[in-house]
Motif scaffolding. Sequence first.
Motif, PDB file in Angstrom:
ATOM      1  N   LYS A 158       0.613  -1.094   0.125  1.00 48.41           N
ATOM      2  CA  LYS A 158       0.344  -0.147  -0.358  1.00 48.41           C
ATOM      3  C   LYS A 158       0.387   1.670   0.217  1.00 48.41           C
ATOM      4  O   LYS A 158       1.256   1.851   0.915  1.00 48.41           O
ATOM      5  CB  LYS A 158      -0.865  -0.124   1.819  1.00 48.41           C
ATOM      6  CG  LYS A 158      -1.725  -1.246   1.023  1.00 48.41           C
ATOM      7  CD  LYS A 158      -2.258  -1.544   2.286  1.00 48.41           C
ATOM      8  CE  LYS A 158      -3.843  -2.569   2.766  1.00 48.41           C
ATOM      9  NZ  LYS A 158      -4.701  -2.425   4.216  1.00 48.41           N
ATOM     10  N   PRO A 159       1.182   1.117  -0.973  1.00 46.75           N
ATOM     11  CA  PRO A 159       2.025   2.456  -1.450  1.00 46.75           C
ATOM     12  C   PRO A 159       2.063   3.995  -0.657  1.00 46.75           C
ATOM     13  O   PRO A 159       2.967   4.486  -0.005  1.00 46.75           O
ATOM     14  CB  PRO A 159       2.322   3.027  -3.014  1.00 46.75           C
ATOM     15  CG  PRO A 159       1.058   2.374  -3.447  1.00 46.75           C
ATOM     16  CD  PRO A 159       0.307   1.308  -3.125  1.00 46.75           C
ATOM     17  N   LEU A 184      12.142   6.706  -1.375  1.00 47.35           N
ATOM     18  CA  LEU A 184      12.139   5.522  -2.484  1.00 47.35           C
ATOM     19  C   LEU A 184      11.220   4.911  -4.043  1.00 47.35           C
ATOM     20  O   LEU A 184      11.159   4.170  -4.864  1.00 47.35           O
ATOM     21  CB  LEU A 184      11.982   4.232  -1.326  1.00 47.35           C
ATOM     22  CG  LEU A 184      12.378   2.695  -1.821  1.00 47.35           C
ATOM     23  CD1 LEU A 184      14.103   3.133  -2.394  1.00 47.35           C
ATOM     24  CD2 LEU A 184      12.620   2.291  -0.348  1.00 47.35           C
ATOM     25  N   ILE A 185       9.516   4.861  -3.618  1.00 47.53           N
ATOM     26  CA  ILE A 185       8.963   4.058  -4.091  1.00 47.53           C
ATOM     27  C   ILE A 185       8.912   5.015  -5.407  1.00 47.53           C
ATOM     28  O   ILE A 185       8.345   4.588  -6.124  1.00 47.53           O
ATOM     29  CB  ILE A 185       7.363   4.354  -3.061  1.00 47.53           C
ATOM     30  CG1 ILE A 185       6.871   5.204  -2.845  1.00 47.53           C
ATOM     31  CG2 ILE A 185       6.893   3.347  -1.877  1.00 47.53           C
ATOM     32  CD1 ILE A 185       5.414   5.549  -2.310  1.00 47.53           C
ATOM     33  N   ASN A 186       8.924   6.078  -5.379  1.00 47.21           N
ATOM     34  CA  ASN A 186       9.331   6.886  -6.997  1.00 47.21           C
ATOM     35  C   ASN A 186      10.469   6.062  -6.994  1.00 47.21           C
ATOM     36  O   ASN A 186      10.282   7.025  -8.402  1.00 47.21           O
ATOM     37  CB  ASN A 186       8.968   7.988  -6.672  1.00 47.21           C
ATOM     38  CG  ASN A 186       8.259   9.422  -6.089  1.00 47.21           C
ATOM     39  OD1 ASN A 186       7.394   9.574  -7.166  1.00 47.21           O
ATOM     40  ND2 ASN A 186       7.680   9.791  -4.284  1.00 47.21           N
ATOM     41  N   ASP A 187      11.351   5.395  -6.968  1.00 46.79           N
ATOM     42  CA  ASP A 187      12.475   5.195  -7.932  1.00 46.79           C
ATOM     43  C   ASP A 187      11.903   3.460  -8.074  1.00 46.79           C
ATOM     44  O   ASP A 187      13.143   2.557  -8.598  1.00 46.79           O
ATOM     45  CB  ASP A 187      13.906   5.367  -6.726  1.00 46.79           C
ATOM     46  CG  ASP A 187      14.493   6.391  -6.336  1.00 46.79           C
ATOM     47  OD1 ASP A 187      14.238   6.956  -7.629  1.00 46.79           O
ATOM     48  OD2 ASP A 187      15.488   6.614  -5.795  1.00 46.79           O
ATOM     49  N   VAL A 210       2.299   9.306  -4.912  1.00 50.01           N
ATOM     50  CA  VAL A 210       2.035   8.301  -5.748  1.00 50.01           C
ATOM     51  C   VAL A 210       1.958   8.377  -6.662  1.00 50.01           C
ATOM     52  O   VAL A 210       1.237   8.639  -7.133  1.00 50.01           O
ATOM     53  CB  VAL A 210       1.131   7.035  -4.797  1.00 50.01           C
ATOM     54  CG1 VAL A 210       0.984   6.126  -5.753  1.00 50.01           C
ATOM     55  CG2 VAL A 210       1.301   7.158  -3.631  1.00 50.01           C
ATOM     56  N   PRO A 211       3.349   8.007  -7.758  1.00 49.48           N
ATOM     57  CA  PRO A 211       3.132   8.294  -8.826  1.00 49.48           C
ATOM     58  C   PRO A 211       2.259   7.413  -9.920  1.00 49.48           C
ATOM     59  O   PRO A 211       1.898   5.965  -9.591  1.00 49.48           O
ATOM     60  CB  PRO A 211       5.378   8.392  -9.017  1.00 49.48           C
ATOM     61  CG  PRO A 211       5.139   6.829  -8.607  1.00 49.48           C
ATOM     62  CD  PRO A 211       4.885   7.340  -6.745  1.00 49.48           C
ATOM     63  N   VAL A 253      -2.955   1.560 -15.937  1.00 53.63           N
ATOM     64  CA  VAL A 253      -1.703   0.428 -15.668  1.00 53.63           C
ATOM     65  C   VAL A 253      -0.568   0.073 -15.918  1.00 53.63           C
ATOM     66  O   VAL A 253      -0.893   0.078 -17.159  1.00 53.63           O
ATOM     67  CB  VAL A 253      -2.912  -0.272 -14.513  1.00 53.63           C
ATOM     68  CG1 VAL A 253      -3.804   0.106 -12.920  1.00 53.63           C
ATOM     69  CG2 VAL A 253      -3.365  -0.757 -15.681  1.00 53.63           C
ATOM     70  N   LYS A 254      -0.170   0.670 -15.087  1.00 51.35           N
ATOM     71  CA  LYS A 254       1.774   0.183 -15.963  1.00 51.35           C
ATOM     72  C   LYS A 254       1.510  -1.368 -15.968  1.00 51.35           C
ATOM     73  O   LYS A 254       2.306  -1.663 -17.066  1.00 51.35           O
ATOM     74  CB  LYS A 254       2.527   1.088 -15.419  1.00 51.35           C
ATOM     75  CG  LYS A 254       4.349  -0.285 -15.846  1.00 51.35           C
ATOM     76  CD  LYS A 254       4.974   1.078 -14.993  1.00 51.35           C
ATOM     77  CE  LYS A 254       6.399   0.932 -15.621  1.00 51.35           C
ATOM     78  NZ  LYS A 254       7.352   2.133 -15.076  1.00 51.35           N
ATOM     79  N   ALA A 255       1.386  -2.390 -15.101  1.00 58.14           N
ATOM     80  CA  ALA A 255       1.544  -3.779 -15.339  1.00 58.14           C
ATOM     81  C   ALA A 255       0.442  -4.482 -14.520  1.00 58.14           C
ATOM     82  O   ALA A 255      -0.318  -4.026 -13.673  1.00 58.14           O
ATOM     83  CB  ALA A 255       2.867  -3.778 -14.461  1.00 58.14           C
TER      84      ALA A 255
END
Length: 341
Positions: free
Chosen positions: A224-225, A233-236, A266-267, A307-309
Motif C-alpha cells: 500500500k504505497p 524510495l517508491i518514486n524510484d 504516489v506516481p 496501469v503500468k503492469a
Amino acid sequence: MNKISKFGLALLATCVSAATFSSCDDWVEPENVDLNYDTADKTDPVAYEEYLEALRDYRETDHKLVYVWFNNLGKGENINTRAQRVDELPDSIDVVVFTNPTSISDITVRDMENVREKKNMKFTYVIDFDAIKLAYLEHQAMSTEEEPFAVEFLDFLTDSTATALSYARKNNFNGIMIGYNGKITNHMTPAEKTEYLANEKNFIGIMSDWHARNPEMDIDFIGKPQNVGDKDLINDCNVLFLSESQSANSNYGFNMALANASIEGVPADRIGMVTSYTDPNDDKIGYMADGSLCVSSLANWASGENVKACAFTNIAYDYYNATSPYQVVRKALQTLNPSNL
C-alpha cells in the motif's frame, strides 16, 4: 547477522517471499501430464532466431508489463515436470517473481540464464516487512527459559532485511521487490506511532541505502504505497503493485484499490495490479464474484485503464491444459498487449 544466526534461519524464507499471497505458499503438484509438442527452435532455427530478436525488441516498446509468481524449487529438489521449468513460461512475460529466492535448483539457474540472454526475461523476489514481523513473532512464541529469545524487533528486522538483500547478487537476480503494507497512523497512540515510524524508517531506510549502492538493480514495490511515509524510495520503483487488488472480486474492487492509492506522492503512471489463478485445493481462490477467472477479468479491466503492469500469482496450475500450457495466462497476455509475441 549473528543475532539471527544464533536462533536459526529456518524462517527466513518466509521473509523473502510474497507473504501477501498465501495461495502461492504451498506447492501441491497436480498429476503429471505428458505434454509433447513441437518447439520452434527445433522445427525452424532460423525463423526462431528472428523471433527472439523481435521478442527482445518488444521488451523495449511501450506495453503493459506482466509479472508472474513462480514456485521455484530449491537446490537438491528434483524437477520432474516441465511445469517446474522457467523456460516453459510464456515468452512475453516480462518479470518472474521467485517464491523461493534463498535456494534455486541448478536446472533453474541454467534456465534463468538461458531465457535472460535469449528473451531478456527478468527475475526478482519479494522482501516483505509483514513476513519478517511474523517470523519474529514465531521466534518469540518458541522462546523458552532454556533458550530465550531476547532480540529486539529492530535488530531482527535489520539483520533479516540485510540477509534477504544478499540473495539479489548471490543468486543473480535482476533486482528486488519491496513488500510493505503499512498502516494508517491517525488513530495510533503516541507510543504506537513512535514504534511504527521507527520500524518503517529502519526497513525503508535499509532498502534505500541498498538501492543507492546498487543503482543498476531493478526495484519494484508491492503493498500500500499510500501508507509509506517517505515517498522517495517508491518514486524510484519501476512498478507499484497494489496488494489490495489481490482481494478484489469485481471491477469495483480493482477501482477501489486504484482510488485508495491515488494520493499525492504516489506516481500514478507506475501502478500495477495483481490477482491469482485458481487453486484446486481452494475453490475460493482465483474467481471473481460472478464466477469468471480473476486472471482474465484483471486483464480485461487493465487493458482499458492507465496501469503500468499486471501480476498473476499461482500460475503453476495453469500449466496443465490439454490444449496448451498456460492457456489462461497466454490469453491474458494477448488481452493486455494484442500485438505481443
